[in-house]
Design a protein around this motif. Structure first.
Motif, mmCIF file in Angstrom:
data_model
loop_
_atom_site.group_PDB
_atom_site.id
_atom_site.type_symbol
_atom_site.label_atom_id
_atom_site.label_comp_id
_atom_site.label_asym_id
_atom_site.label_seq_id
_atom_site.Cartn_x
_atom_site.Cartn_y
_atom_site.Cartn_z
ATOM 1 N N TRP A 558 36.324 24.272 55.842
ATOM 2 C CA TRP A 558 37.699 24.328 56.327
ATOM 3 C C TRP A 558 38.693 24.491 55.179
ATOM 4 C CZ3 TRP A 558 39.721 23.225 61.462
ATOM 5 C CH2 TRP A 558 38.720 23.214 62.448
ATOM 6 N N HIS A 559 38.212 24.397 53.958
ATOM 7 C CA HIS A 559 39.129 24.582 52.834
ATOM 8 C C HIS A 559 39.626 26.017 52.715
ATOM 9 C CE1 HIS A 559 35.119 25.633 51.277
ATOM 10 N NE2 HIS A 559 35.755 26.493 50.511
ATOM 11 N N VAL A 560 39.036 26.964 53.486
ATOM 12 C CA VAL A 560 39.514 28.346 53.437
ATOM 13 C C VAL A 560 40.910 28.461 54.031
ATOM 14 C CG1 VAL A 560 37.197 29.311 53.525
ATOM 15 C CG2 VAL A 560 38.419 28.897 55.646
ATOM 16 N N MET A 590 36.499 23.420 70.223
ATOM 17 C CA MET A 590 36.307 22.044 69.774
ATOM 18 C C MET A 590 36.925 21.012 70.709
ATOM 19 S SD MET A 590 37.060 22.623 65.710
ATOM 20 C CE MET A 590 36.665 20.935 65.312
ATOM 21 N N GLY A 591 37.978 21.356 71.379
ATOM 22 C CA GLY A 591 38.702 20.382 72.173
ATOM 23 C C GLY A 591 39.896 19.831 71.403
ATOM 24 N N THR A 592 40.862 19.291 72.156
ATOM 25 C CA THR A 592 42.109 18.836 71.539
ATOM 26 C C THR A 592 41.883 17.643 70.611
ATOM 27 O OG1 THR A 592 43.339 19.603 73.472
ATOM 28 C CG2 THR A 592 44.442 18.048 72.015
ATOM 29 N N ALA A 593 41.153 16.654 71.085
ATOM 30 C CA ALA A 593 40.975 15.420 70.303
ATOM 31 C C ALA A 593 40.188 15.689 69.029
ATOM 32 C CB ALA A 593 40.271 14.369 71.158
ATOM 33 N N LYS A 594 39.114 16.472 69.147
ATOM 34 C CA LYS A 594 38.289 16.742 67.981
ATOM 35 C C LYS A 594 39.023 17.600 66.956
ATOM 36 C CE LYS A 594 33.603 18.208 66.784
ATOM 37 N NZ LYS A 594 32.327 18.783 67.280
ATOM 38 N N LEU A 595 39.822 18.551 67.438
ATOM 39 C CA LEU A 595 40.577 19.395 66.513
ATOM 40 C C LEU A 595 41.627 18.566 65.774
ATOM 41 C CD1 LEU A 595 41.376 22.150 65.359
ATOM 42 C CD2 LEU A 595 42.810 22.494 67.380
ATOM 43 N N ALA A 597 41.534 15.358 65.193
ATOM 44 C CA ALA A 597 40.850 14.467 64.256
ATOM 45 C C ALA A 597 40.398 15.208 63.007
ATOM 46 C CB ALA A 597 39.654 13.817 64.963
ATOM 47 N N ARG A 598 39.931 16.441 63.197
ATOM 48 C CA ARG A 598 39.482 17.212 62.034
ATOM 49 C C ARG A 598 40.643 17.548 61.115
ATOM 50 N NH1 ARG A 598 35.105 20.337 60.782
ATOM 51 N NH2 ARG A 598 34.033 18.640 61.856
ATOM 52 N N LEU A 599 41.796 17.944 61.696
ATOM 53 C CA LEU A 599 42.951 18.299 60.874
ATOM 54 C C LEU A 599 43.604 17.078 60.254
ATOM 55 C CD1 LEU A 599 44.580 21.049 63.121
ATOM 56 C CD2 LEU A 599 43.210 21.368 61.064
ATOM 57 N N SER A 600 43.286 15.889 60.758
ATOM 58 C CA SER A 600 43.835 14.657 60.174
ATOM 59 C C SER A 600 42.933 14.064 59.113
ATOM 60 C CB SER A 600 44.057 13.622 61.289
ATOM 61 O OG SER A 600 44.944 14.130 62.277
ATOM 62 N N ASP A 601 41.832 14.716 58.829
ATOM 63 C CA ASP A 601 40.901 14.222 57.818
ATOM 64 C C ASP A 601 41.580 14.208 56.454
ATOM 65 O OD1 ASP A 601 38.763 13.417 56.363
ATOM 66 O OD2 ASP A 601 37.460 15.105 56.885
ATOM 67 N N LEU A 608 45.365 21.785 53.646
ATOM 68 C CA LEU A 608 46.232 22.057 54.784
ATOM 69 C C LEU A 608 47.710 21.950 54.445
ATOM 70 C CD1 LEU A 608 44.280 20.084 57.541
ATOM 71 C CD2 LEU A 608 44.133 22.520 57.001
ATOM 72 N N GLN A 609 48.042 21.838 53.153
ATOM 73 C CA GLN A 609 49.441 21.737 52.772
ATOM 74 C C GLN A 609 50.217 23.009 53.101
ATOM 75 O OE1 GLN A 609 51.261 19.197 51.635
ATOM 76 N NE2 GLN A 609 49.463 17.870 51.904
ATOM 77 N N GLY A 610 49.532 24.159 53.146
ATOM 78 C CA GLY A 610 50.219 25.401 53.491
ATOM 79 C C GLY A 610 50.531 25.516 54.968
ATOM 80 N N ILE A 611 49.616 25.006 55.817
ATOM 81 C CA ILE A 611 49.827 25.097 57.259
ATOM 82 C C ILE A 611 50.791 24.007 57.739
ATOM 83 C CG2 ILE A 611 48.658 25.056 59.494
ATOM 84 C CD1 ILE A 611 46.196 26.103 58.181
ATOM 85 N N PHE A 612 50.645 22.794 57.210
ATOM 86 C CA PHE A 612 51.528 21.677 57.571
ATOM 87 C C PHE A 612 52.329 21.269 56.327
ATOM 88 C CE2 PHE A 612 47.614 21.334 60.110
ATOM 89 C CZ PHE A 612 48.150 21.555 61.371
#
Length: 752
Positions: A558-560, A590-595, A597-601, A608-612
């Motif tokens: 996911w670092h891409v 993936m589903g809402t909850a799993k997505l 949770a993954r983006l909150s890792d 993810l500093q560029g997206i958020f």
């Protein structure tokens, strides 16, 4: 006597005959067949009677026979037998064998032939075989070569005929194999043949090859131009035959031959083998009485030669296009032909960008070396058709020696002594060339195109992703060509009408094989995101869903996502659509909850500093509004909290009073003495700028207090109170400078 008794017995009545006993097995075997019991004539019975018994039996055999007969019971006496007649041949038509005659004596050996006689026999046999071959009879090549090897006298017609056939075959082979890549190597081989003797064959082969493959016309014209620089008679003969061919085809209304002839002439004009006046005459002939076919031929001819005429003879080009314009407006021609003329004008407007005079790779002749022939369309032309057939040459050897000297001059071949002197110098050069040859690369990318074709066909011919992965792993990819496999998988996915999960499973299979393939897919994600604006919407959607599949199943890291910077300056409309489809497909897989949770890792937060973003309020608001617009606002909770807790920006401090209202220094009068600066400074004058704006305040207050008119008002009604407040503050506080930053009502603020 026996025959007489037998005859008498046969004539006696049946009751007078003696009773006969049943024959023994021996007698039954010796007796004749039932058919022989019939009555036959005497001669027949004599012929068919058995041969006489052999009396020369051994005594022991007789004794045994007597002993057996004595021991046997009493039998009736044997029946009397007639003596057998003499044996005769059954086939009466077969003559009797004659005595063998002694073998005939062998014929005398023929006298040994001389060399002249052997040569004469070989010539006769060779001529016979040639006549048979001309009649369509198959001749074994081995036999033909053996006869050709037997003919060694160069002064004979047979040897010259063999040399003529070899020359014809060689010229046809060289002309048929020439192309853009090997023309530099074909030309020396072509000059190695006797083009003076075979110029008719060369022109004939060029015309046939050009008519069969029109796209190769520039190559054949370049080959003719090269030969024309050294052998002008070859170029002249080719031009004459082309003109005669066009004239005959024009009279016969043969459109195909006219098209090929005019295209060849156009490229010869571009290569300056023939003068451009010939092109002007052909265009005048075609457009004098315009028909659909003649205008079509003229349009094709002008597309090929138009740029050359624009540069060398603009007057001819302008006259031709004027004639095209008149035909377009006045002549009664087909709609298709009118469209062709309009396309020609567009080509002229685009400066013939798709029809250059000479392609760069075919520009092999210097302009000063070229020889231009001036031959008119109406001139008397001799095409010399006799050069196409074999003719006996009594001075064949002398002509061959003369051409060898000419060939050495053309190809720059020196004498043997010069070659020996240059050997030492060429050895060092050959070593350098060998080193350079090791560094030669395929600039045509033919191997790469074949590799990509193989990968694509392998993918399309597979029934499932496992089979495709197995077949692709069996391919022996050259070193460094692994990214081509990844690129072809993504391109194959992009070119589908809708997204096919087959491609995502295939990419997932490869990405999980080893770390190398995973890194290659991650690099491809970064490459395709940076160039996503080049793809149309359908391909963009398929690529986004392909990489979403890899991300959702953790086939790539996911670092891409660190390559994505979601702000107004670094995104385009295509990249924003790509991000939207990517996250929507991730949510679906993936589903809402799993997505969430993954983006909150915590481990992914640097990527993810560029997206958020958390840098500036503007970028934060842009990201929040973007995810809210694509119905994924639950991903922006952390950004909203961060934005609410950000410190408010402070207003800039007002400028200092001494700096803003410092009096200007008075210039001293020219004849007055400057006043001394001793003593306290005078009091500043009262600030009347607030009183000066009182009429302005009344003007703004009146429309605010009064009810709003029907037409457009100069100032919105909600602005009345802030304006009056600001003016009152300014009036009672003269130290506050104007103008003030006026607060706007809430409904006029920018949405945050």
């Amino acid at each position: 006597m026996a025959s007489a008794d037998t005859e008498a017995l046969s004539r006696a009545p049946l009751h007078d005959r003696a009773p006969s006993r049943s024959p023994s097995p021996i007698d039954r075997r010796r007796s004749s067949s039932p058919r022989r019991g019939r009555s036959f004539s005497r001669d027949s019975r004599e012929m068919m009677s058995p041969p006489p018994r052999d009396r020369s039996r051994s005594p022991s055999r007789d004794r045994d026979h007597d002993r057996d007969r004595d021991q046997s019971p009493a039998r009736s006496p044997p029946r009397r037998r007639s003596p057998p007649p003499a044996r005769r041949d059954v086939d009466r038509y077969r003559p009797a064998k004659k005595e063998r005659s002694p073998p005939p004596a062998p014929p005398p050996a023929p006298p040994a032939k001389t060399e002249e006689e052997k040569l004469a026999d070989a010539r006769a046999e060779y001529q016979k075989l040639l006549n048979l071959r001309s009649q369509g009879v198959y001749l074994p090549p081995q036999k033909l070569r053996a006869l050709q090897a037997a003919i060694t006298d160069k002064s004979t017609p047979e040897y010259q005929r063999m040399a003529w056939d070899a020359l014809k075959k060689s010229i046809n082979g060289l002309v048929n194999k020439v192309n853009t890549g090997n023309i530099k190597f074909v030309v020396p081989e072509l000059f190695g043949e006797n083009l003076i003797r075979g110029r008719g064959l060369f022109c004939q082969s060029l015309l046939k090859a050009q008519h069969a493959s029109l796209p190769f016309t520039p190559i054949y014209a370049c080959l003719a131009a090269i030969c024309n620089t050294k052998l002008p008679q070859v170029g002249e003969l080719l031009v004459k035959r082309l003109i005669m061919r066009f004239r005959k085809a024009f009279k016969r209304n043969d459109k195909a031959v006219c098209l090929s002839s005019t295209m060849f002439i156009a490229h010869l004009v571009n290569n300056q083998v023939v003068h451009e006046m010939l092109a002007a005459q052909i265009l005048l002939l075609l457009l004098q009485k315009p028909t659909d076919d003649s205008v079509e031929i003229a349009v094709g001819f002008m597309r090929e030669v138009g740029l050359f005429l624009e540069e060398m003879s603009p007057a001819i080009a302008h006259a031709v296009f004027d004639q095209f314009r008149n035909i377009l407006h006045e002549a009664d021609i087909d709609r298709r032909t009118q469209y062709m003329i309009e396309v020609l004008f567009q080509v002229r407007k685009d400066k013939y960008k798709d029809n250059p005079v000479i392609k760069e790779e075919l520009d092999l002749v210097e302009e000063e070396d070229q020889i231009t022939h001036r031959i008119g369309l109406d001139d008397d032309i001799n095409t010399q058709d006799g050069l196409n057939v074999f003719k006996y040459d009594p001075d064949w050897e002398a002509n061959e020696e003369e051409y060898k000297r000419l060939k050495a001059e053309i190809l720059g071949e020196g004498s043997d002594e010069e070659d020996e002197e240059e050997e030492s110098e060429s050895e060092s050069e050959e070593e350098d060339e060998e080193q350079k040859a090791m560094e030669i690369k395929d600039q045509s990318n033919a191997d790469l195109v074949n590799l990509r074709r193989t990968i694509y066909l392998t993918i399309q011919s597979s029934a499932d992703p496992e089979e495709a992965a197995h077949k692709l792993m069996k391919l022996r990819l050259p070193a460094g060509q692994e990214p081509e496999l990844v690129s072809m998988i993504v391109e194959s996915c992009a070119q589908e009408k809708v997204y096919v999960k087959f491609m995502g499973l295939l990419g997932e299979r490869f990405a999980r094989l080893n770390r190398m393939w995973m890194d290659l897919f991650e690099e491809s994600f970064m490459k395709y995101y940076s160039t996503i604006h080049r793809y149309e919407t359908n391909k963009l959607r398929n690529i986004a869903r392909f990489f979403s599949h890899l991300l959702s199943f953790d086939s790539i890291g996911w670092h891409v996502l660190s390559v994505i910077h979601l702000n107004e300056e670094e995104t385009t409309s295509a990249s924003r659509v790509f991000i939207k489809i990517l996250f929507e497909d991730l949510q679906e897989n993936m589903g809402t909850a799993k997505l969430k949770a993954r983006l909150s890792d915590e481990a992914l937060q640097p990527s993810l500093q560029g997206i958020f973003p958390h840098d500036t309020p503007r970028n934060i608001r842009f990201a929040i509004n973007y995810f809210t617009a694509i119905k994924m606002g639950y991903l922006t909770d952390e950004m909203r909290t961060f934005l609410a807790n950000m410190p408010k920006p402070t207003l800039p401090a007002p400028p200092a009073e001494s700096d803003s209202e410092s009096p200007r220094p008075q210039q001293p009068k020219p004849h007055a003495k400057p006043e001394p600066k001793s003593g306290p400074s005078p009091e500043p004058r009262p600030k009347l700028h607030a009183l000066a704006v009182a009429p302005l305040a009344v003007a703004f207050a009146l429309p605010a207090v009064s009810p709003p008119p029907r037409g457009p008002s100069p100032l919105p009604f909600p602005l009345a109170q802030p304006v009056l407040l600001a003016l009152a503050v300014a009036f009672f506080n003269p130290a506050l400078p104007l103008p003030l930053p006026l607060p706007l009502p809430r409904r006029h603020r920018r949405v945050r």
